[in-house]
Design a protein around this motif. Structure first.
Motif, mmCIF file in Angstrom:
data_model
loop_
_atom_site.group_PDB
_atom_site.id
_atom_site.type_symbol
_atom_site.label_atom_id
_atom_site.label_comp_id
_atom_site.label_asym_id
_atom_site.label_seq_id
_atom_site.Cartn_x
_atom_site.Cartn_y
_atom_site.Cartn_z
ATOM 1 N N ASN A 217 0.799 -1.228 0.000
ATOM 2 C CA ASN A 217 0.000 0.000 0.000
ATOM 3 C C ASN A 217 0.830 1.276 0.000
ATOM 4 O O ASN A 217 0.258 2.364 0.122
ATOM 5 N N SER A 218 2.157 1.168 -0.102
ATOM 6 C CA SER A 218 3.010 2.355 -0.088
ATOM 7 C C SER A 218 3.463 2.670 -1.505
ATOM 8 O O SER A 218 4.354 2.009 -2.054
ATOM 9 N N TYR A 219 2.813 3.664 -2.084
ATOM 10 C CA TYR A 219 3.090 4.059 -3.460
ATOM 11 C C TYR A 219 4.573 4.388 -3.611
ATOM 12 O O TYR A 219 5.154 5.076 -2.795
ATOM 13 N N ARG A 220 5.167 3.860 -4.660
ATOM 14 C CA ARG A 220 6.577 4.009 -5.011
ATOM 15 C C ARG A 220 7.487 3.039 -4.254
ATOM 16 O O ARG A 220 8.600 2.791 -4.694
ATOM 17 N N TRP A 221 7.043 2.486 -3.143
ATOM 18 C CA TRP A 221 7.894 1.615 -2.333
ATOM 19 C C TRP A 221 7.494 0.148 -2.452
ATOM 20 O O TRP A 221 8.285 -0.678 -2.851
ATOM 21 N N GLY A 222 6.280 -0.151 -2.061
ATOM 22 C CA GLY A 222 5.749 -1.496 -2.193
ATOM 23 C C GLY A 222 4.260 -1.380 -2.395
ATOM 24 O O GLY A 222 3.523 -1.081 -1.445
ATOM 25 N N TYR A 223 3.795 -1.536 -3.633
ATOM 26 C CA TYR A 223 2.367 -1.352 -3.923
ATOM 27 C C TYR A 223 1.971 -2.262 -5.080
ATOM 28 O O TYR A 223 2.793 -2.657 -5.905
ATOM 29 N N ASP B 130 5.141 -3.828 -7.108
ATOM 30 C CA ASP B 130 6.252 -3.055 -7.635
ATOM 31 C C ASP B 130 6.678 -2.006 -6.625
ATOM 32 O O ASP B 130 6.007 -1.779 -5.628
ATOM 33 N N GLY B 131 7.793 -1.350 -6.932
ATOM 34 C CA GLY B 131 8.285 -0.292 -6.084
ATOM 35 C C GLY B 131 9.752 -0.485 -5.730
ATOM 36 O O GLY B 131 10.376 -1.493 -6.079
ATOM 37 N N PHE B 132 10.315 0.490 -5.041
ATOM 38 C CA PHE B 132 11.736 0.477 -4.697
ATOM 39 C C PHE B 132 12.086 -0.711 -3.810
ATOM 40 O O PHE B 132 13.088 -1.393 -4.040
ATOM 41 N N ASP B 133 11.276 -0.972 -2.793
ATOM 42 C CA ASP B 133 11.538 -2.121 -1.926
ATOM 43 C C ASP B 133 11.404 -3.443 -2.676
ATOM 44 O O ASP B 133 12.181 -4.379 -2.452
ATOM 45 N N ILE B 134 10.431 -3.521 -3.553
ATOM 46 C CA ILE B 134 10.201 -4.769 -4.288
ATOM 47 C C ILE B 134 11.361 -5.049 -5.241
ATOM 48 O O ILE B 134 11.755 -6.214 -5.442
ATOM 49 N N ALA B 135 11.932 -4.003 -5.826
ATOM 50 C CA ALA B 135 13.098 -4.181 -6.704
ATOM 51 C C ALA B 135 14.264 -4.796 -5.928
ATOM 52 O O ALA B 135 14.979 -5.664 -6.440
ATOM 53 N N LEU B 136 14.437 -4.365 -4.674
ATOM 54 C CA LEU B 136 15.502 -4.932 -3.846
ATOM 55 C C LEU B 136 15.201 -6.388 -3.494
ATOM 56 O O LEU B 136 16.110 -7.234 -3.506
ATOM 57 N N VAL B 137 13.949 -6.696 -3.199
ATOM 58 C CA VAL B 137 13.554 -8.087 -2.931
ATOM 59 C C VAL B 137 13.947 -8.978 -4.102
ATOM 60 O O VAL B 137 14.508 -10.074 -3.920
ATOM 61 N N ARG B 138 13.663 -8.543 -5.300
ATOM 62 C CA ARG B 138 13.958 -9.346 -6.482
ATOM 63 C C ARG B 138 15.460 -9.573 -6.644
ATOM 64 O O ARG B 138 15.895 -10.653 -7.058
ATOM 65 N N ALA B 139 16.260 -8.551 -6.306
ATOM 66 C CA ALA B 139 17.711 -8.707 -6.395
ATOM 67 C C ALA B 139 18.214 -9.735 -5.388
ATOM 68 O O ALA B 139 19.101 -10.547 -5.695
#
Length: 323
Positions: free
Chosen positions: A85-91, A100-109
């Motif tokens: 629910n956090s737009y741009r971070w984890g949503y 998607d979002g900044f945190d999700i990109a790190l999860v994928r890495a």
């Protein structure tokens, strides 16, 4: 503002307490298992067991496997506590239904490094106040959810090196008389997330703000997005949260704005269960690679894609500290 409120409220109403799936949004099975470069490095002295002077100092990086990594590989997927629910971070993108979002990109890495595929992830949506419990109970392997590293939490969970610098700030309607974290909060109703550093900050110094729950009014909420809904509905006068999250909320609703300046300096880290040292070291190695490459590093590419429009002027990730 009414339209924005309706959209946000609808999104909040469809939040599931448990979200399972790969990056494509499809189910990836259950996950209740018991256990789940190129820049200056800041060195830190080891802290005594009963003291905490530098909570951002983490274990040195390593690409080696260990008991926790072995369990994750055997399970075939990484179980991660996130926000949706956090737009741009984890949503969850309403168009693609993909997280998607900044945190999700790190999860994928992290998943790609450990399991060879960024899609071998089971996502669990967890409220702010359940992040530590989810790790301690073994419901998730790691939490990547804008989680601030501090001494109190470092007694409960283990953190990676910092992957983002943020600070607490006030969010309020553009026409509000509130000008920041100061005496303009006197008598104003302020919303925070339960278990957040924002609540701790107000508890330490409120400037006369009204922020505690009462039998008739709830001003602390499980998920930060609920604060934006309350603000839009006129149930509170302001929100105190990380400026990184507040910037995303301001992007969702043009009727609200960040007020004043950040009044704390905080760092986000990837959290895991205490004792999972091999996993902490592996994540720190992932972060070494994620930061490497200067302006073309995976970190900077993720920043430009997800955050630069709302959080301008960031030129590099925070330097890691090791003990």
């Amino acid at each position: 503002m009414a339209a924005a409120c309706a959209l946000t409220a609808a999104a909040a109403a469809t939040v599931l307490p448990l979200v399972l799936g790969s990056g494509s949004g499809n189910d990836a099975g259950s996950g209740d298992r018991a256990q789940p470069g190129g820049q200056r490095v800041a060195q830190a002295s080891p802290a005594k067991a009963d003291t905490c002077t530098d909570p951002e100092a983490s274990l040195t990086p390593s690409g080696a496997d260990g008991p926790t990594i072995d369990r994750i590989k055997k399970a075939g997927h990484l179980v991660v506590g996130v926000d949706q629910n956090s737009y741009r971070w984890g949503y969850r993108d309403p168009a693609t239904r993909r997280l998607d979002g900044f945190d999700i990109a790190l999860v994928r890495a992290i998943a790609k490094n450990i399991l060879g595929s960024e899609d071998k992830v089971t996502y669990r949506a967890i409220p702010t106040n359940e992040r530590v419990e989810a790790l301690q109970d073994g419901k998730v392997d790691i939490v990547v959810r804008t989680m601030t590293i501090n001494c109190e939490r470092a007694k409960q969970v283990a953190f990676s090196t910092a992957y983002f610098q943020a600070g607490q700030q006030v969010l309020a309607p553009k026409g509000s008389t509130i000008s920041g974290y100061n005496t303009s909060l006197q008598g104003k109703r302020v919303c925070t997330a339960t278990g957040s550093t924002a609540y701790d900050a107000l508890k330490a110094k409120s400037y006369g703000a009204v922020f505690a729950d009462t039998p008739t009014e709830q001003r602390t909420v499980p998920n930060q997005l609920d604060c934006l809904v309350k603000l839009q509905l006129g149930l509170v006068d302001a929100v105190v949260t990380d400026n990184a999250l507040a910037a995303g909320q301001a992007a969702q609703d043009p009727a609200v704005d960040l007020k004043g300046q950040p009044f704390t300096t905080e760092y986000y880290g990837v959290a895991t269960k205490l004792g999972n040292d091999d996993l902490v070291r592996r994540i720190n190695q992932v972060l070494v690679d994620y930061r490497a490459g200067g302006d073309q590093s995976p970190w900077m590419k993720a920043y430009r894609k997800w955050l630069s429009a709302d959080l301008k002027g960031i030129e590099a990730p925070p330097a890691p500290k090791y003990r």
